[in-house]
Scaffold this active site. Structure first.
Site, short mmCIF file in Angstrom:
data_model
loop_
_atom_site.label_atom_id
_atom_site.label_comp_id
_atom_site.label_asym_id
_atom_site.label_seq_id
_atom_site.Cartn_x
_atom_site.Cartn_y
_atom_site.Cartn_z
N ASP A 1 -7.59 3.13 -7.16
CA ASP A 1 -8.84 3.17 -6.39
C ASP A 1 -9.42 4.58 -6.45
O ASP A 1 -9.04 5.46 -5.68
CB ASP A 1 -8.58 2.75 -4.94
CG ASP A 1 -9.88 2.73 -4.13
OD1 ASP A 1 -10.93 3.10 -4.69
OD2 ASP A 1 -9.83 2.34 -2.95
N SER B 1 0.85 -1.20 0.00
CA SER B 1 0.00 0.00 0.00
C SER B 1 0.88 1.25 0.00
O SER B 1 2.09 1.18 0.23
CB SER B 1 -0.90 0.00 1.25
OG SER B 1 -0.08 0.20 2.40
N GLY C 1 -11.07 -6.54 1.85
CA GLY C 1 -11.67 -6.66 3.19
C GLY C 1 -12.01 -8.09 3.54
O GLY C 1 -13.04 -8.37 4.16
N ALA C 2 -11.13 -9.02 3.16
CA ALA C 2 -11.48 -10.45 3.31
C ALA C 2 -10.93 -11.08 4.59
O ALA C 2 -10.95 -12.30 4.73
CB ALA C 2 -10.99 -11.22 2.08
N SER C 3 -10.48 -10.27 5.52
CA SER C 3 -10.03 -10.85 6.79
C SER C 3 -11.24 -11.41 7.55
O SER C 3 -12.33 -10.83 7.52
CB SER C 3 -9.33 -9.79 7.65
OG SER C 3 -8.00 -9.63 7.20
N HIS D 1 -12.89 -2.80 5.15
CA HIS D 1 -11.57 -3.07 5.73
C HIS D 1 -11.63 -3.09 7.25
O HIS D 1 -12.56 -2.59 7.85
CB HIS D 1 -10.58 -1.98 5.28
CG HIS D 1 -10.33 -1.98 3.81
ND1 HIS D 1 -10.72 -0.97 2.97
CD2 HIS D 1 -9.73 -2.90 3.02
CE1 HIS D 1 -10.38 -1.26 1.72
NE2 HIS D 1 -9.77 -2.43 1.72
N ASN E 1 -8.05 -10.27 -0.70
CA ASN E 1 -7.11 -9.39 0.03
C ASN E 1 -7.19 -9.59 1.54
O ASN E 1 -8.27 -9.46 2.13
CB ASN E 1 -7.45 -7.93 -0.26
CG ASN E 1 -7.05 -7.50 -1.65
OD1 ASN E 1 -6.74 -8.32 -2.50
ND2 ASN E 1 -7.07 -6.21 -1.89
N ASP F 1 -1.49 -1.87 -3.74
CA ASP F 1 -2.81 -1.93 -3.12
C ASP F 1 -3.35 -0.51 -2.93
O ASP F 1 -2.68 0.35 -2.35
CB ASP F 1 -2.65 -2.63 -1.75
CG ASP F 1 -3.98 -2.98 -1.11
OD1 ASP F 1 -4.96 -3.16 -1.84
OD2 ASP F 1 -4.01 -3.09 0.14
N HIS F 2 -4.55 -0.26 -3.43
CA HIS F 2 -5.22 1.04 -3.25
C HIS F 2 -4.38 2.25 -3.70
O HIS F 2 -4.24 3.23 -2.94
CB HIS F 2 -5.65 1.24 -1.79
CG HIS F 2 -6.74 0.31 -1.37
ND1 HIS F 2 -8.06 0.48 -1.70
CD2 HIS F 2 -6.68 -0.84 -0.66
CE1 HIS F 2 -8.78 -0.52 -1.21
NE2 HIS F 2 -7.97 -1.34 -0.58
P1 13P Z 1 -8.76 -6.55 5.56
O1 13P Z 1 -8.74 -5.30 6.36
O2 13P Z 1 -10.06 -7.28 5.73
O3 13P Z 1 -7.60 -7.44 5.86
O4 13P Z 1 -8.67 -6.16 4.01
C1 13P Z 1 -7.42 -5.90 3.43
C2 13P Z 1 -7.56 -5.29 2.09
O5 13P Z 1 -8.59 -5.26 1.47
C3 13P Z 1 -6.34 -4.72 1.49
O6 13P Z 1 -6.60 -4.09 0.29
O1 G3H Z 2 -6.88 -1.87 2.48
C1 G3H Z 2 -6.02 -1.39 3.19
C2 G3H Z 2 -4.87 -2.26 3.57
O2 G3H Z 2 -5.18 -2.98 4.73
C3 G3H Z 2 -3.62 -1.44 3.69
O3 G3H Z 2 -3.69 -0.64 4.82
O4 G3H Z 2 -3.12 1.62 4.02
O5 G3H Z 2 -2.85 0.98 6.42
O6 G3H Z 2 -1.30 0.06 4.70
P1 G3H Z 2 -2.67 0.59 4.99
ZN ZN Z 3 -8.53 -3.15 0.25
#
Ligand code: 13P
Ligand code: G3H
Ligand code: ZN
Length: 321
Positions: free
Chosen positions: A104, A50, A221-223, A184, A264, A82-83
């Site tokens: 994004d 990220s 957001g798949a945690s 997230h 993710n 990422d993003h």
């Molecule tokens: P989580 O916060 O659910 O782990 O999602 C991570 C994510 O989507 C990173 O882009």
């Molecule tokens: O979707 C966000 C990821 O969890 C990355 O988070 O921007 O705090 O590194 P971050």
């Molecule tokens: Zn994300």
């Protein structure tokens, strides 16, 4: 072995009907945990970085760490932004050799989102890179304000199937992150809620009916925010709320079967690492050697990644397909 291109990983994942874990990397221990688990389980992997990770660790350190991971392992590894929030950041990463980037602009209106995405796609495609974009907005089911909701699509923050088709056609993006009640962090749902998996099926079908074949979708957001990790963190002095909630792993399995090719995961890794560090520091307050608390924390992250790739994403065993 060099990096493996995101396109190759996606093609194989779609064919093999498994999902790729896209794990966020911020430091050496997280990276080692991810790579060791994937190497032992013979899983292909996407490492994602990220803007915040680049700021924390310095892009050069991250690049060199990933080079090290590639040289000590045999599995296919892709590297993804990422993003990405601007064309300039995406361009920087493309120029550095990332195999894919996410732009994004999902907070913008549809037309602006298309315009920004297309600009990144045009540059990326000239430089051997592919692009993930997002349509709908990840605010999560707890903020769902229904059909009359926010401004980003006709259905509030959720991705609308017909709009997804139009968006992919007009922007040329190579994969699409969708909003189906996902969000997230560690507080995704209020009580017992689920992803809108019916909507996911409709999005996938609309893309297929429009001639886009088995188009790759991405689940952010798949945690799953494991309760035992929240409890462990709190047992050793942490203060995670009692209302932590993640995506049930059964939902992720359905999402994988329907066609979420990239999944993710970041929060779960953060929780595992925090639980491991807290336990050592709580039980051995005199300890001040970082290796003594980072090693068990790294082991916990590794076991978490192993569980995801074997039991949820089902990409274990597919590294050399
Ligand atoms: P989580 O916060 O659910 O782990 O999602 C991570 C994510 O989507 C990173 O882009
Ligand atoms: O979707 C966000 C990821 O969890 C990355 O988070 O921007 O705090 O590194 P971050
Ligand atoms: Zn994300």
């Amino acid at each position: 072995m060099p990096l493996t291109h995101t396109t190759d990983l996606f093609a194989k994942a779609l064919k093999g009907k498994y999902a790729l874990g896209a794990f966020n990397v911020n430091n050496m221990e997280l990276l080692q945990a991810i790579i060791e688990a994937c190497e032992e389980e013979k899983a292909p992997v996407m490492l994602q970085i990220s803007k915040g990770a680049r700021h924390y660790a310095n892009p050069v350190y991250l690049k060199k760490l990933i080079e090290a991971a590639v040289s000590v392992s045999t599995i296919p590894i892709a590297v993804h932004l990422d993003h990405g929030d601007t064309f300039e950041l995406c361009k920087e990463c493309i120029d550095e050799g990332f195999t894919s980037v996410m732009i994004d602009a999902s907070h913008e209106c549809f037309e602006k989102n298309v315009e920004i995405t297309k600009k990144v796609v045009d540059y990326a495609h000239k430089h051997n890179c592919v692009v993930e974009s997002e349509l709908g907005h990840l605010v999560g089911a707890q903020f769902d304000d229904g059909e009359e909701g926010g401004a980003h699509s006709a259905s509030g923050h959720y991705t609308v199937p017909d709009e997804a088709v139009q968006f992919v056609k007009e922007s040329g993006c190579d994969s699409l992150a969708i909003a189906i009640g996902n969000s997230h962090g560690a507080y995704k749902f209020k009580g017992e809620q689920h992803l809108d998996l019916e909507r996911l099926k409709l999005i996938k079908k609309a893309l297929s009916d429009a001639g886009m074949g088995d188009y790759p979708l991405v689940l952010h957001g798949a945690s799953s925010v494991p309760k035992h990790l929240a409890e462990e963190i709190n047992k050793y002095g942490g203060a995670m709320g009692t209302d932590t909630a993640g995506v049930p792993e059964a939902d992720i399995e359905v999402a994988r079967r329907v066609g979420c090719t990239k999944v993710n995961i970041d929060t779960d890794l953060r929780m595992a690492m925090t639980a491991g560090i807290r336990k050592v520091l709580w039980e051995k307050p005199k300890e001040f050697d970082p290796r003594k608390y980072l090693s068990p924390a790294r082991d916990l992250v590794k076991e978490l990644v192993r569980h995801k790739i074997k039991n949820v994403l089902c990409c274990a065993g597919h590294a050399f397909d």
